[in-house]
Each structure stands twice: as C-alpha cells, then as structure tokens.
Scaffold this motif. Structure first.
Motif, PDB file in Angstrom:
ATOM      1  N   THR A 177       4.094  11.327  21.619  1.00  0.00           N
ATOM      2  CA  THR A 177       5.024  12.301  21.041  1.00  0.00           C
ATOM      3  C   THR A 177       4.282  13.123  20.000  1.00  0.00           C
ATOM      4  O   THR A 177       3.131  12.827  19.658  1.00  0.00           O
ATOM      5  N   THR A 178       4.942  14.136  19.498  1.00  0.00           N
ATOM      6  CA  THR A 178       4.367  14.886  18.381  1.00  0.00           C
ATOM      7  C   THR A 178       4.443  14.043  17.109  1.00  0.00           C
ATOM      8  O   THR A 178       5.201  13.081  17.028  1.00  0.00           O
ATOM      9  N   ALA A 179       3.652  14.412  16.113  1.00  0.00           N
ATOM     10  CA  ALA A 179       3.413  13.547  14.955  1.00  0.00           C
ATOM     11  C   ALA A 179       4.634  13.342  14.066  1.00  0.00           C
ATOM     12  O   ALA A 179       4.706  12.349  13.336  1.00  0.00           O
ATOM     13  N   GLU A 180       5.600  14.259  14.108  1.00  0.00           N
ATOM     14  CA  GLU A 180       6.737  14.133  13.196  1.00  0.00           C
ATOM     15  C   GLU A 180       7.797  13.155  13.696  1.00  0.00           C
ATOM     16  O   GLU A 180       8.734  12.809  12.961  1.00  0.00           O
ATOM     17  N   VAL A 181       7.679  12.682  14.930  1.00  0.00           N
ATOM     18  CA  VAL A 181       8.659  11.757  15.504  1.00  0.00           C
ATOM     19  C   VAL A 181       8.524  10.382  14.861  1.00  0.00           C
ATOM     20  O   VAL A 181       7.432   9.798  14.844  1.00  0.00           O
ATOM     21  N   HIS A 182       9.631   9.852  14.356  1.00  0.00           N
ATOM     22  CA  HIS A 182       9.609   8.536  13.715  1.00  0.00           C
ATOM     23  C   HIS A 182       9.518   7.440  14.767  1.00  0.00           C
ATOM     24  O   HIS A 182      10.120   7.536  15.840  1.00  0.00           O
ATOM     25  N   ASP A 183       8.770   6.386  14.442  1.00  0.00           N
ATOM     26  CA  ASP A 183       8.546   5.298  15.401  1.00  0.00           C
ATOM     27  C   ASP A 183       9.845   4.709  15.940  1.00  0.00           C
ATOM     28  O   ASP A 183       9.986   4.463  17.141  1.00  0.00           O
ATOM     29  N   ALA A 184      10.797   4.479  15.046  1.00  0.00           N
ATOM     30  CA  ALA A 184      12.034   3.790  15.434  1.00  0.00           C
ATOM     31  C   ALA A 184      12.879   4.600  16.409  1.00  0.00           C
ATOM     32  O   ALA A 184      13.650   4.032  17.186  1.00  0.00           O
ATOM     33  N   THR A 185      12.733   5.931  16.393  1.00  0.00           N
ATOM     34  CA  THR A 185      13.585   6.769  17.238  1.00  0.00           C
ATOM     35  C   THR A 185      13.220   6.694  18.719  1.00  0.00           C
ATOM     36  O   THR A 185      14.038   7.053  19.570  1.00  0.00           O
ATOM     37  N   VAL A 186      12.008   6.261  19.035  1.00  0.00           N
ATOM     38  CA  VAL A 186      11.602   6.185  20.442  1.00  0.00           C
ATOM     39  C   VAL A 186      11.483   4.743  20.936  1.00  0.00           C
ATOM     40  O   VAL A 186      11.213   4.519  22.121  1.00  0.00           O
ATOM     41  N   ALA A 187      11.683   3.777  20.048  1.00  0.00           N
ATOM     42  CA  ALA A 187      11.506   2.363  20.414  1.00  0.00           C
ATOM     43  C   ALA A 187      12.414   1.952  21.566  1.00  0.00           C
ATOM     44  O   ALA A 187      11.967   1.324  22.540  1.00  0.00           O
ATOM     45  N   LEU A 188      13.693   2.308  21.483  1.00  0.00           N
ATOM     46  CA  LEU A 188      14.641   1.893  22.517  1.00  0.00           C
ATOM     47  C   LEU A 188      14.373   2.591  23.848  1.00  0.00           C
ATOM     48  O   LEU A 188      14.572   2.002  24.917  1.00  0.00           O
ATOM     49  N   ASP A 189      13.908   3.842  23.799  1.00  0.00           N
ATOM     50  CA  ASP A 189      13.548   4.560  25.030  1.00  0.00           C
ATOM     51  C   ASP A 189      12.362   3.871  25.719  1.00  0.00           C
ATOM     52  O   ASP A 189      12.330   3.749  26.951  1.00  0.00           O
ATOM     53  N   GLU A 239       0.833  -1.199   0.000  1.00  0.00           N
ATOM     54  CA  GLU A 239       0.000   0.000   0.000  1.00  0.00           C
ATOM     55  C   GLU A 239       0.872   1.255   0.000  1.00  0.00           C
ATOM     56  O   GLU A 239       1.730   1.424   0.856  1.00  0.00           O
ATOM     57  N   LYS A 240       0.657   2.124  -0.993  1.00  0.00           N
ATOM     58  CA  LYS A 240       1.460   3.332  -1.099  1.00  0.00           C
ATOM     59  C   LYS A 240       0.666   4.596  -0.769  1.00  0.00           C
ATOM     60  O   LYS A 240       1.185   5.694  -0.872  1.00  0.00           O
ATOM     61  N   LYS A 241      -0.590   4.431  -0.389  1.00  0.00           N
ATOM     62  CA  LYS A 241      -1.398   5.595  -0.045  1.00  0.00           C
ATOM     63  C   LYS A 241      -1.020   6.087   1.352  1.00  0.00           C
ATOM     64  O   LYS A 241      -0.784   5.288   2.249  1.00  0.00           O
ATOM     65  N   TYR A 242      -0.971   7.379   1.514  1.00  0.00           N
ATOM     66  CA  TYR A 242      -0.649   7.947   2.810  1.00  0.00           C
ATOM     67  C   TYR A 242      -1.423   9.242   2.999  1.00  0.00           C
ATOM     68  O   TYR A 242      -1.912   9.845   2.048  1.00  0.00           O
ATOM     69  N   GLU A 243      -1.528   9.663   4.237  1.00  0.00           N
ATOM     70  CA  GLU A 243      -2.287  10.856   4.588  1.00  0.00           C
ATOM     71  C   GLU A 243      -1.476  11.730   5.527  1.00  0.00           C
ATOM     72  O   GLU A 243      -0.798  11.223   6.426  1.00  0.00           O
ATOM     73  N   PHE A 244      -1.558  13.028   5.330  1.00  0.00           N
ATOM     74  CA  PHE A 244      -0.934  13.989   6.239  1.00  0.00           C
ATOM     75  C   PHE A 244      -1.950  14.382   7.318  1.00  0.00           C
ATOM     76  O   PHE A 244      -3.161  14.345   7.094  1.00  0.00           O
ATOM     77  N   TYR A 245      -1.439  14.754   8.461  1.00  0.00           N
ATOM     78  CA  TYR A 245      -2.312  15.239   9.533  1.00  0.00           C
ATOM     79  C   TYR A 245      -1.503  16.069  10.519  1.00  0.00           C
ATOM     80  O   TYR A 245      -0.285  15.911  10.640  1.00  0.00           O
ATOM     81  N   TRP A 246      -2.177  16.956  11.219  1.00  0.00           N
ATOM     82  CA  TRP A 246      -1.575  17.718  12.310  1.00  0.00           C
ATOM     83  C   TRP A 246      -1.944  17.029  13.627  1.00  0.00           C
ATOM     84  O   TRP A 246      -3.110  16.734  13.862  1.00  0.00           O
ATOM     85  N   GLY A 247      -0.948  16.758  14.468  1.00  0.00           N
ATOM     86  CA  GLY A 247      -1.281  16.125  15.737  1.00  0.00           C
ATOM     87  C   GLY A 247      -0.137  15.444  16.429  1.00  0.00           C
ATOM     88  O   GLY A 247       0.998  15.967  16.473  1.00  0.00           O
ATOM     89  N   TYR A 248      -0.408  14.248  16.918  1.00  0.00           N
ATOM     90  CA  TYR A 248       0.524  13.538  17.785  1.00  0.00           C
ATOM     91  C   TYR A 248       0.560  12.051  17.419  1.00  0.00           C
ATOM     92  O   TYR A 248      -0.179  11.590  16.547  1.00  0.00           O
ATOM     93  N   LYS A 249       1.414  11.306  18.101  1.00  0.00           N
ATOM     94  CA  LYS A 249       1.483   9.859  17.973  1.00  0.00           C
ATOM     95  C   LYS A 249       1.445   9.236  19.364  1.00  0.00           C
ATOM     96  O   LYS A 249       2.123   9.716  20.273  1.00  0.00           O
ATOM     97  N   ASN A 250       0.682   8.175  19.493  1.00  0.00           N
ATOM     98  CA  ASN A 250       0.655   7.417  20.741  1.00  0.00           C
ATOM     99  C   ASN A 250       1.350   6.087  20.495  1.00  0.00           C
ATOM    100  O   ASN A 250       0.871   5.257  19.729  1.00  0.00           O
ATOM    101  N   HIS A 251       2.506   5.901  21.130  1.00  0.00           N
ATOM    102  CA  HIS A 251       3.301   4.676  20.978  1.00  0.00           C
ATOM    103  C   HIS A 251       2.959   3.750  22.140  1.00  0.00           C
ATOM    104  O   HIS A 251       3.100   4.135  23.310  1.00  0.00           O
ATOM    105  N   VAL A 252       2.523   2.531  21.834  1.00  0.00           N
ATOM    106  CA  VAL A 252       2.054   1.613  22.872  1.00  0.00           C
ATOM    107  C   VAL A 252       2.780   0.282  22.768  1.00  0.00           C
ATOM    108  O   VAL A 252       2.826  -0.337  21.699  1.00  0.00           O
TER     109      VAL A 252
END
Length: 284
Positions: free
Chosen positions: A219-231, A191-204
């Motif tokens: 975190t805020t929405a621009e934070v990449h998933d992999a950057t917070v995984a180890l934290d 799947e190559k479809k994607y959507e932009f949005y203003w907001g945040y991300k909830n990592h669980v």
C-alpha cells in the motif's frame, strides 16, 4: 620452430574450450540452488510468449531473472545484466538461450514496467499451496507486520537539507503515486524516535514456525497497519484457511475489531501488546 607453433595453437584451443565451459564461472552451490528453485517454481499459468506479434524473450525466463535479482540483493537492473552475462549457467537455468544475446537493460526495464502485479500474487499463492501440501507451512501460528519501502526520490536522501521535503503537499516529481509516511526508528516499546519518508508499505503475513511468507500486500505509506489487517486475513483465508489460528502482531494492531473478528470469524486468538498511547489508565 613448427613444434613451438603447434604447441601455441594447442594452448589457444585449450583456452577456448575452457571459456566455453560455463560451469567453470559459477559456484556449484549457487548453481544448484537456482536449478532446484526454478524446477519447483510453477509458472504454467503464465503465457510464455505472446499469441500475436513479435515473440521476444520468454516471460518465464524474465520472471526467473528478476527472482535472481532479488536473491542476489541487486538494487539496479544493470547489476542483474552484468551478473547474467558473467554467469551464463544461471541465465540458462532462468530459461534463456545462452547461444544468443541475452536481454538488454532496456528489455528488462520495459518488462518490469509492464508486468502485472497480479501475476506475482498468483505465483506466490501457488507456491504457498504447494508448501502447505508438503507440510512445510501452515496457518496455526501466524504473524503480521509491515516494512517501509522508500520511493526513489531525492526527498528521501538523508543528505538533503531542504526544509519542506516532508511537507504533505510537496509531492515528489519522480514518483506521483507514493505518499508521505512515518515509521519508528526501532522496535523498542519506549522508543519515541520516528522518521518521515515518501513511499510505500509492504504488509507481510508469515508462518511464524517456518518464517515463510504466506501473503503480502503493498500500500502507499500513509495507510495504517491496522486498517488492512482484516483484508489480509480474509484474502489468506480464501485460499488457505486460518481457522483456530494464533495471530501475532505488534502494538500497531491493537484495535478492537481485529480481536473481535479473529475470535468470531476464525475462532482464533490474538497476541498483541497493548498500545498505551492516549490512554488515561495504561494498566487497563
């Protein structure tokens, strides 16, 4: 004539007694659920009332009422206020004195704005430790993913046809903290479809066996998933060891240092699909 008047008086009294019985206006399974939920919720470390100043409403009751709000799927505080007024038994289980007026919309709104997120994190940590002690959750098989949380702004409205609503410099006035993010429209690998949005991300981080959450980070929405995984893994390991775990994640976490640290620090194993983007030889 007197018998007729007496009969009417009895009917009025009977109706009043019915209205006083709060159990008649809430389904018993729902009442039992909240009664059991709040009996097993440890809020002992949260001060119930301020040490000085006006006493106000119980902090414990306010926290429980917002748990009701999420359990019932309400998006508006006004829906919560109506629900508690129409289900006084639930308000009683939350900890409110139902013989007195319940909190107003503005009381709930002010409490939510002033509430420290660290308290919620500690409540979650306490519950996870309790569930672990009871053998309900463990960290032998864990998974991590994120979900977008859209900010309450007109720029996220799909009916808005503004050409520059997702321009990085066009910060929404309604929320100065949110950031511009992007998420795929589905979980399909092709799947190559994607959507932009203003907001945040909830990592669980979840226990994949029970499906229950173990740790969360917003975190805020621009934070990449992999950057917070180890934290997230490190924070979880600090109170609930994840040694010898199997770590499950999607291709967004296909990063070398995640594999290395899960293996070296936690003696664990990663199950992550390869991210074939920008690779010359996808078979490698």
């Amino acid at each position: 004539m007197s018998k007729s008047i007496h009969r009417k008086e009895l009917i009025v009294i009977y109706r009043q007694e019915i209205l006083k019985d709060i159990r008649l206006f809430t389904s018993q399974p729902v009442a039992k659920f909240y009664d059991s939920l709040f009996l097993n919720l440890d809020l002992s470390f949260v001060p119930e009332f301020p040490k000085t100043g006006r006493k106000g409403f119980s902090n414990h009751a306010m926290i429980c009422s917002f748990i009701v709000m999420k359990c019932e799927g309400f998006s508006m505080i006004s829906d919560l206020v109506d629900y508690l007024h129409n289900n006084l038994l639930i308000a009683h289980f939350c900890g409110f004195d139902i013989s007195r007026p319940l909190p107003s919309y503005w009381t709930f709104d002010r409490f939510l704005k002033n509430f420290d997120n660290k308290v919620l994190s500690k409540i979650m940590k306490t519950q996870v430790l309790f569930l672990s002690k009871e053998g309900i959750v463990d960290t032998s098989f864990i998974g991590l993913d994120s979900t977008p949380v859209s900010a309450n702004t007109s720029q996220n409205n799909p009916k808005s046809f503004l050409s520059n609503k997702f321009k990085p410099g066009n910060q929404p006035r309604a929320d100065s903290d949110c950031r511009l993010g992007v998420h795929t429209a589905s979980n399909q690998t092709n799947e190559k479809k994607y959507e932009f949005y203003w907001g945040y991300k909830n990592h669980v981080l979840v226990d994949c066996i029970s499906g229950l959450p173990i740790y969360e980070m917003t975190t805020t929405a621009e934070v990449h998933d992999a950057t917070v995984a180890l934290d997230i893994l490190a924070a979880t390991h600090s109170f609930q060891p994840i040694t010898d775990c199997i770590f499950l994640a999607d291709k967004g976490y296909d990063v070398k240092n995640i594999y290395n640290q899960v293996k070296e620090l936690y003696n664990g194993e990663c199950i992550i699909p390869l991210n074939k983007r920008n690779t010359k030889n996808p078979k490698l």
